[in-house]
Design an enzyme around this catalytic site. Sequence first.
Site, PDB file in Angstrom:
ATOM      1  N   GLN A  27       0.831  -1.201   0.000  1.00  0.00           N
ATOM      2  CA  GLN A  27       0.000   0.000   0.000  1.00  0.00           C
ATOM      3  C   GLN A  27       0.860   1.243   0.000  1.00  0.00           C
ATOM      4  O   GLN A  27       1.995   1.235   0.455  1.00  0.00           O
ATOM      5  CB  GLN A  27      -0.958   0.016   1.184  1.00  0.00           C
ATOM      6  CG  GLN A  27      -0.292   0.157   2.535  1.00  0.00           C
ATOM      7  CD  GLN A  27      -1.266  -0.028   3.683  1.00  0.00           C
ATOM      8  OE1 GLN A  27      -2.168  -0.858   3.604  1.00  0.00           O
ATOM      9  NE2 GLN A  27      -1.086   0.729   4.740  1.00  0.00           N
ATOM     10  N   GLY A  28       0.282   2.304  -0.542  1.00  0.00           N
ATOM     11  CA  GLY A  28       0.943   3.596  -0.553  1.00  0.00           C
ATOM     12  C   GLY A  28      -0.068   4.686  -0.256  1.00  0.00           C
ATOM     13  O   GLY A  28      -1.287   4.460  -0.287  1.00  0.00           O
ATOM     14  N   TYR A  29       0.454   5.873   0.008  1.00  0.00           N
ATOM     15  CA  TYR A  29      -0.380   6.999   0.393  1.00  0.00           C
ATOM     16  C   TYR A  29      -0.270   8.113  -0.625  1.00  0.00           C
ATOM     17  O   TYR A  29       0.805   8.670  -0.843  1.00  0.00           O
ATOM     18  CB  TYR A  29       0.001   7.488   1.799  1.00  0.00           C
ATOM     19  CG  TYR A  29      -0.393   6.474   2.825  1.00  0.00           C
ATOM     20  CD1 TYR A  29      -1.633   6.535   3.437  1.00  0.00           C
ATOM     21  CD2 TYR A  29       0.435   5.401   3.121  1.00  0.00           C
ATOM     22  CE1 TYR A  29      -2.033   5.560   4.331  1.00  0.00           C
ATOM     23  CE2 TYR A  29       0.045   4.423   4.018  1.00  0.00           C
ATOM     24  CZ  TYR A  29      -1.187   4.514   4.620  1.00  0.00           C
ATOM     25  OH  TYR A  29      -1.577   3.549   5.503  1.00  0.00           O
ATOM     26  N   ILE A  30      -1.390   8.425  -1.255  1.00  0.00           N
ATOM     27  CA  ILE A  30      -1.457   9.539  -2.201  1.00  0.00           C
ATOM     28  C   ILE A  30      -1.417  10.852  -1.433  1.00  0.00           C
ATOM     29  O   ILE A  30      -0.815  11.822  -1.856  1.00  0.00           O
ATOM     30  CB  ILE A  30      -2.724   9.432  -3.069  1.00  0.00           C
ATOM     31  CG1 ILE A  30      -2.617   8.184  -3.952  1.00  0.00           C
ATOM     32  CG2 ILE A  30      -2.929  10.691  -3.906  1.00  0.00           C
ATOM     33  CD1 ILE A  30      -3.891   7.843  -4.687  1.00  0.00           C
ATOM     34  N   GLU A  82       3.379   9.031  -1.902  1.00  0.00           N
ATOM     35  CA  GLU A  82       4.415   9.715  -1.147  1.00  0.00           C
ATOM     36  C   GLU A  82       5.448   8.705  -0.650  1.00  0.00           C
ATOM     37  O   GLU A  82       5.129   7.849   0.159  1.00  0.00           O
ATOM     38  CB  GLU A  82       3.800  10.415   0.066  1.00  0.00           C
ATOM     39  CG  GLU A  82       2.690  11.376  -0.277  1.00  0.00           C
ATOM     40  CD  GLU A  82       1.890  11.824   0.939  1.00  0.00           C
ATOM     41  OE1 GLU A  82       1.924  11.156   1.990  1.00  0.00           O
ATOM     42  OE2 GLU A  82       1.230  12.869   0.816  1.00  0.00           O
TER      43      GLU A  82
END
Length: 155
Positions: A27-30, A82
């Site tokens: 998972q990643g964070y926009i 990010e």
Amino acid sequence: MALEIERKFLVNNFDPSIADQSNRIVQGYIHSDENKTVRVRIKGDKGFITIKGKSDNEGLSRYEWEKEIPVEEVNELLKLCEGGVIDKIRYDVSVNNHTYEVDVFSGDNEGLTVAEIELSSTDEHFIKPDWLGKEVTGDTKYYNALLMQNPYKNW
């Protein structure tokens, strides 16, 4: 939007063989700040986008909206995130009438294992298995979005 109520704990001596199932999560964070996060994730063979609101003062509850989206779209959105991705194996462990989600992190967060339990109310009773350690509910350094900024390897 749903209200998410959860408690978070460190984990001691976790044995994955007690899990009902497991999935790799990338998972990643926009976007992430103290008021909201926008996350994309691949869990197993499914993709999701999730928006979470600000936690209450105790860190027990916050608003959450989630929608399944194609994995191909998540892969494209991960390029906008990010500072990289969180990579972990999530083990679902049933304890009485609750399920603990035990996350065993890898990459920059290798060595960190946490468990979360979702509850229907902030005062709901639940069984704490002997492999649970210190409660870290509300301790922001254990939030996945902040593990991106200050990974466990730097502690």
